[in-house]
Design a protein around this motif. Sequence first.
Motif, PDB file in Angstrom:
ATOM      1  N   ILE A 106       0.835  -1.201   0.000  1.00  0.00           N
ATOM      2  CA  ILE A 106       0.000   0.000   0.000  1.00  0.00           C
ATOM      3  C   ILE A 106       0.866   1.246   0.000  1.00  0.00           C
ATOM      4  O   ILE A 106       0.602   2.207  -0.734  1.00  0.00           O
ATOM      5  CB  ILE A 106      -0.963  -0.024   1.195  1.00  0.00           C
ATOM      6  N   ALA A 107       1.915   1.256   0.802  1.00  0.00           N
ATOM      7  CA  ALA A 107       2.811   2.412   0.846  1.00  0.00           C
ATOM      8  C   ALA A 107       3.476   2.625  -0.513  1.00  0.00           C
ATOM      9  O   ALA A 107       3.590   3.763  -0.983  1.00  0.00           O
ATOM     10  CB  ALA A 107       3.858   2.223   1.937  1.00  0.00           C
ATOM     11  N   GLY A 108       3.888   1.549  -1.161  1.00  0.00           N
ATOM     12  CA  GLY A 108       4.482   1.661  -2.495  1.00  0.00           C
ATOM     13  C   GLY A 108       3.489   2.195  -3.512  1.00  0.00           C
ATOM     14  O   GLY A 108       3.835   3.022  -4.364  1.00  0.00           O
TER      15      GLY A 108
ATOM     16  N   PHE B 217      -6.427  13.342 -13.399  1.00  0.00           N
ATOM     17  CA  PHE B 217      -7.274  13.706 -12.268  1.00  0.00           C
ATOM     18  C   PHE B 217      -7.462  12.511 -11.336  1.00  0.00           C
ATOM     19  O   PHE B 217      -7.322  12.639 -10.120  1.00  0.00           O
ATOM     20  CB  PHE B 217      -8.625  14.221 -12.756  1.00  0.00           C
ATOM     21  N   CYS B 218      -7.771  11.359 -11.923  1.00  0.00           N
ATOM     22  CA  CYS B 218      -7.954  10.145 -11.112  1.00  0.00           C
ATOM     23  C   CYS B 218      -6.672   9.766 -10.401  1.00  0.00           C
ATOM     24  O   CYS B 218      -6.690   9.374  -9.228  1.00  0.00           O
ATOM     25  CB  CYS B 218      -8.433   8.991 -11.985  1.00  0.00           C
ATOM     26  N   LEU B 219      -5.556   9.884 -11.086  1.00  0.00           N
ATOM     27  CA  LEU B 219      -4.265   9.544 -10.490  1.00  0.00           C
ATOM     28  C   LEU B 219      -3.925  10.469  -9.336  1.00  0.00           C
ATOM     29  O   LEU B 219      -3.491  10.013  -8.267  1.00  0.00           O
ATOM     30  CB  LEU B 219      -3.172   9.607 -11.556  1.00  0.00           C
TER      31      LEU B 219
ATOM     32  N   SER C 231      -5.173   8.736  -4.918  1.00  0.00           N
ATOM     33  CA  SER C 231      -4.510   9.026  -3.644  1.00  0.00           C
ATOM     34  C   SER C 231      -5.468   8.869  -2.468  1.00  0.00           C
ATOM     35  O   SER C 231      -5.111   8.305  -1.435  1.00  0.00           O
ATOM     36  CB  SER C 231      -3.941  10.440  -3.658  1.00  0.00           C
ATOM     37  N   VAL C 232      -6.702   9.353  -2.626  1.00  0.00           N
ATOM     38  CA  VAL C 232      -7.687   9.233  -1.550  1.00  0.00           C
ATOM     39  C   VAL C 232      -8.059   7.777  -1.303  1.00  0.00           C
ATOM     40  O   VAL C 232      -8.153   7.336  -0.152  1.00  0.00           O
ATOM     41  CB  VAL C 232      -8.941  10.080  -1.864  1.00  0.00           C
ATOM     42  N   VAL C 233      -8.244   7.011  -2.365  1.00  0.00           N
ATOM     43  CA  VAL C 233      -8.603   5.599  -2.213  1.00  0.00           C
ATOM     44  C   VAL C 233      -7.469   4.835  -1.539  1.00  0.00           C
ATOM     45  O   VAL C 233      -7.712   4.042  -0.608  1.00  0.00           O
ATOM     46  CB  VAL C 233      -8.951   4.979  -3.587  1.00  0.00           C
ATOM     47  N   ILE C 234      -6.254   5.061  -1.947  1.00  0.00           N
ATOM     48  CA  ILE C 234      -5.123   4.360  -1.343  1.00  0.00           C
ATOM     49  C   ILE C 234      -4.952   4.764   0.110  1.00  0.00           C
ATOM     50  O   ILE C 234      -4.706   3.909   0.977  1.00  0.00           O
ATOM     51  CB  ILE C 234      -3.841   4.593  -2.148  1.00  0.00           C
TER      52      ILE C 234
END
Length: 66
Positions: free
Chosen positions: A13-15, A49-51, A56-59
């Motif tokens: 997840i951090a990666g 935008f998704c990236l 970022s929010v989902v991760i």
Amino acid sequence: MREQRTSDGFLLIAGGILIALFMGWGWGKSRALAATGLHNSQFVKLWLFCLKYIGSVVILTIFSAT
């Protein structure tokens, strides 16, 4: 064995978040387009935008849940 699974999940997840943040924020639009072979279009705007924001929010949400 449980410690290994926990650290594996954390590192994956951090990666993922570091890659998303680097591609979306640090690398810039022109280099990201050159590396992926995409051209400047509506799809590219949506992808960036998704990236930057959604990914970022989902991760971070997944990271905080583990």
